[in-house]
Design an enzyme around this catalytic site. Structure first.
Site, PDB file in Angstrom:
ATOM      1  N   PHE A 349      36.992  44.089  45.793  1.00  0.00           N
ATOM      2  CA  PHE A 349      36.595  44.636  47.083  1.00  0.00           C
ATOM      3  C   PHE A 349      35.301  44.047  47.608  1.00  0.00           C
ATOM      4  O   PHE A 349      34.856  44.407  48.685  1.00  0.00           O
ATOM      5  CB  PHE A 349      36.435  46.163  46.980  1.00  0.00           C
ATOM      6  CG  PHE A 349      37.551  46.818  46.229  1.00  0.00           C
ATOM      7  CD1 PHE A 349      38.853  46.654  46.647  1.00  0.00           C
ATOM      8  CD2 PHE A 349      37.305  47.557  45.095  1.00  0.00           C
ATOM      9  CE1 PHE A 349      39.896  47.241  45.956  1.00  0.00           C
ATOM     10  CE2 PHE A 349      38.339  48.140  44.399  1.00  0.00           C
ATOM     11  CZ  PHE A 349      39.635  47.983  44.828  1.00  0.00           C
ATOM     12  N   ASP A 468      42.479  52.125  38.011  1.00  0.00           N
ATOM     13  CA  ASP A 468      42.018  50.810  37.543  1.00  0.00           C
ATOM     14  C   ASP A 468      41.075  50.988  36.350  1.00  0.00           C
ATOM     15  O   ASP A 468      39.974  50.449  36.327  1.00  0.00           O
ATOM     16  CB  ASP A 468      41.322  50.040  38.670  1.00  0.00           C
ATOM     17  CG  ASP A 468      41.259  48.538  38.382  1.00  0.00           C
ATOM     18  OD1 ASP A 468      42.052  48.058  37.550  1.00  0.00           O
ATOM     19  OD2 ASP A 468      40.415  47.852  38.981  1.00  0.00           O
TER      20      ASP A 468
END
Length: 655
Positions: A349, A468
């Site tokens: 990200f 995750d």
């Protein structure tokens, strides 16, 4: 500019003919009369800033869009190269920094070659035959399109007997094979695979030919070197010594597109004047129409962009900040991180930088936007900011200014867990690497991770699936206390929903089998937790291609060892303390196997895992010792209660 001589150094100056000529020039005692310096005009037509570098002359500088750099190159310079660096950030003095591509040790003025991927302009000036030799090379990969052209004379042609210059105006990165992709460019196959057939070394030097991986380079930039071999067909260009050159970053695809073709003069002067008048009128009318059209399009886009920014700012003002973490300005975070100088790492990200606010060290994540609106982003910040647990990394604040979105977290000084459990493979330490973690420390880390997940799953207003869980997202403080980080993949699950239907996300090697169905609960985190536990107590990665074929996959190996009653073989052999606590470690393996059940309904809740670790309950004994799913059967999602995905205003997918 010789080709590479080893498979691990394939990205050096590679033009054998140019190097041989330069060598002859260095050994000859004949004084030539044609020695002349050359002027290099380096122009940036990219829509972004580049930092060109020139070695051995010129060093480097910043070049904003539409600007040029005039560089005088002494006669006899051989070999030399020019390249563009991208994604650079230098300190206030401009002396030190980093670049995404082409970095030369962090210096603004380069004294050494840059790091691939990078598009290279190579040259050897004023050779004994009175010629300059020059080319474009993609042997170090590709980062920006480039032209390397001789300056035209007054007639609009290269000085005779000058050949044309090489062009590589296409964006090779857009067609880069997946295996070669890099941040900011496209690597060479030699650099990625380090094999003779890709580097033209060893036995590969005899039969070296273009490969599948070099085809995009050959097809899109036929004027450039695209693999490491130098032979009679190599694209070397020549001009008389003293020729000046123009290097263009991001040149137009067609240099003649904006230049009207010359018109042959007819026999009659009167007819020529009429034709010339018509041509001038047509060109003038077309030019005016083009300019007006372009102006209208640019104005509309500018207004649309301004309207979008105003709308976002209005959204921002309408949102209540009650319960939000602290808001920082972009300028504050620039100063706190010294203009984002020290990068801690890079994830899916965005990039993370270390900084300081007052006496507190911070970690600043600079996010890559991907279609989210301001309202959705701030809703995520509010949700994450309201999650407080000793085993979750604390969100200190955020920044939301137009295109700049950043998150500010507490800094964890010992970094991520993967640095400490894989025996520091590939990690360079200033002194001797630290000893393997002892059993007590590993047990504490496992317990802390379990408590953090238990809080997310069962103690929040909505169940939160992390999605995750892996060692890279487990951070450690000075005392090896563990905290879960990176909630960018989180998904909220309403308490009255049994599953949430979502698209695959997370990290390969840590995904639960039910990802094959895309019907996910928080039990996917339990499976990932089981994998992390096995990595911690075995001291190796779940998938390790450097091991023998039967040992590549840790969970498959666990499946075989438990059936043959050889679990002791999986205990970290680098730690005598782990070996001494063998029976306790095997009990931890049994807890991991409970978490690794293919049927997600057979896995424990994380609160049950915590109670096992605290000694208040025992591990389930009825465990099915099959942990690796081949087909989407028996995942525990047969009776799916289909549900709409949570709204983006809860916690959305990856940013």
């Amino acid at each position: 500019m010789a080709r590479a001589t080893t498979a691990t150094s394939c990205c050096t100056h590679h033009l054998l003919p140019l190097l041989l000529v330069a060598l002859v020039a260095a050994t000859t005692t004949t004084t030539t009369n044609h020695a002349a310096a050359a002027a290099f005009n380096i122009t940036n037509l990219c829509p972004f800033t580049v930092w060109p570098a020139a070695v051995p002359v010129g060093g480097g500088m910043r070049l904003d869009p539409g600007t040029s750099w005039a560089l005088d190159v002494p006669a006899g310079t051989a070999p030399g190269r020019v390249w563009a660096r991208t994604g650079c950030s230098f300190d206030a003095r401009g002396g030190n920094g980093t670049c995404l591509t082409g970095d030369c040790g962090g210096a603004l003025s380069c004294a050494s070659y840059g790091e691939p991927p990078q598009t290279l302009a190579e040259f050897s000036l004023d050779q004994p035959n009175g010629q300059d030799l020059f080319d474009i090379s993609l042997v170090d990969g590709f980062n920006v399109p480039m032209d390397f052209l001789p300056e035209l004379n007054q007639g609009g042609t290269p000085p005779p007997p000058c050949s044309k210059g090489p062009r590589c105006p296409a964006n090779v990165t857009a067609q880069c094979p997946g295996e070669l992709r890099a941040h900011g460019g496209c690597n060479s196959a030699c650099r990625v695979f380090k094999q003779d057939k890709y580097c033209c070394t060893g036995n590969g030097s005899i039969t070296c030919e273009p490969t599948t991986y070099s085809l995009p380079f050959v097809r899109m930039c036929p004027d450039a070197y695209s693999y490491s071999r130098s032979d009679a067909s190599s694209p070397v260009f020549t001009c008389p010594s003293g020729t000046n050159y123009h290097i263009i970053f991001c040149p137009p695809l067609d240099l003649t597109s904006s230049i009207p073709a010359p018109i042959a003069a007819p026999d009659s002067n009167k007819q020529g004047k009429v034709i010339a008048g018509i041509v001038i009128s047509v060109i003038g009318s077309t030019s005016v129409f083009t300019i007006v059209t372009a102006y209208i399009i640019i104005r509309r886009r500018t207004r649309r962009h301004q309207h979008h920014e105003v709308h976002e700012e209005q959204e921002f003002e309408e949102i209540s900040f009650q319960g939000m973490p602290k808001r920082f300005t972009f300028q504050q975070l620039q100063e706190a991180t010294d203009r984002f100088r020290d990068k801690l790492g890079e994830g899916g990200f965005g990039s993370v930088f270390v900084g300081r606010i007052g006496d507190e060290r911070i970690a600043v994540k600079r996010l890559d936007r991907s279609g989210q609106g301001m309202r959705e982003f701030l809703a995520e910040v509010q949700t994450i900011g309201n999650i407080h647990h000793i085993n979750l990394v604390r969100l200190i604040g955020f920044c939301a200014e137009k295109s700049q979105w950043l998150l500010v977290y507490e800094h964890m000084p010992r970094g991520s867990l993967d640095r400490w459990i894989y025996h520091q493979q590939g990690v360079v330490f200033p002194s001797a690497p630290p000893p393997p973690l002892d059993w007590e420390t590993r047990y504490r880390i496992i317990t802390h991770v379990a408590k953090g997940l238990s809080y997310l799953h069962e103690e929040c207003m909505k169940r939160i699936a992390h999605l995750d869980v892996k060692p890279q997202n487990i951070l450690l403080d000075n005392n090896f206390n563990a905290k879960l980080s990176d909630f960018g993949l989180c998904k909220l699950i309403d308490r009255d929903k049994s599953q949430v239907i979502t698209r695959m996300r997370g990290t390969p090697g840590y995904l639960a089998p039910e990802w094959l169905t895309s019907h996910i609960t928080e039990k996917a985190d339990v499976y990932s937790f089981g994998i992390v536990v096995m990595e911690i107590i075995s001291g190796r990665r779940n998938v390790d291609s450097s091991r023998s074929e039967e040992s590549v996959h840790l969970i498959t190996l666990l499946q075989e060892k438990v059936k043959s009653d050889q679990l002791v073989d999986l205990i970290d052999k680098h730690s005598s303390d782990m070996q001494a606590h063998g029976q306790e470690v095997i009990q931890m393996m049994k807890l991991a196997m409970w978490c690794l059940q293919i049927d997600c309904k057979r896995r424990p809740q994380m609160s049950e895992v915590v109670r096992v670790l605290e000694g208040t309950i025992s591990v389930e004994t009825n465990i099915v010792h099959d942990f690796v799913a081949i087909t989407p059967v028996n995942f525990g999602v047969n009776e799916i209660v289909a549900s709409a995905p949570p709204l983006a205003s809860d916690i959305s997918g990856p940013r």
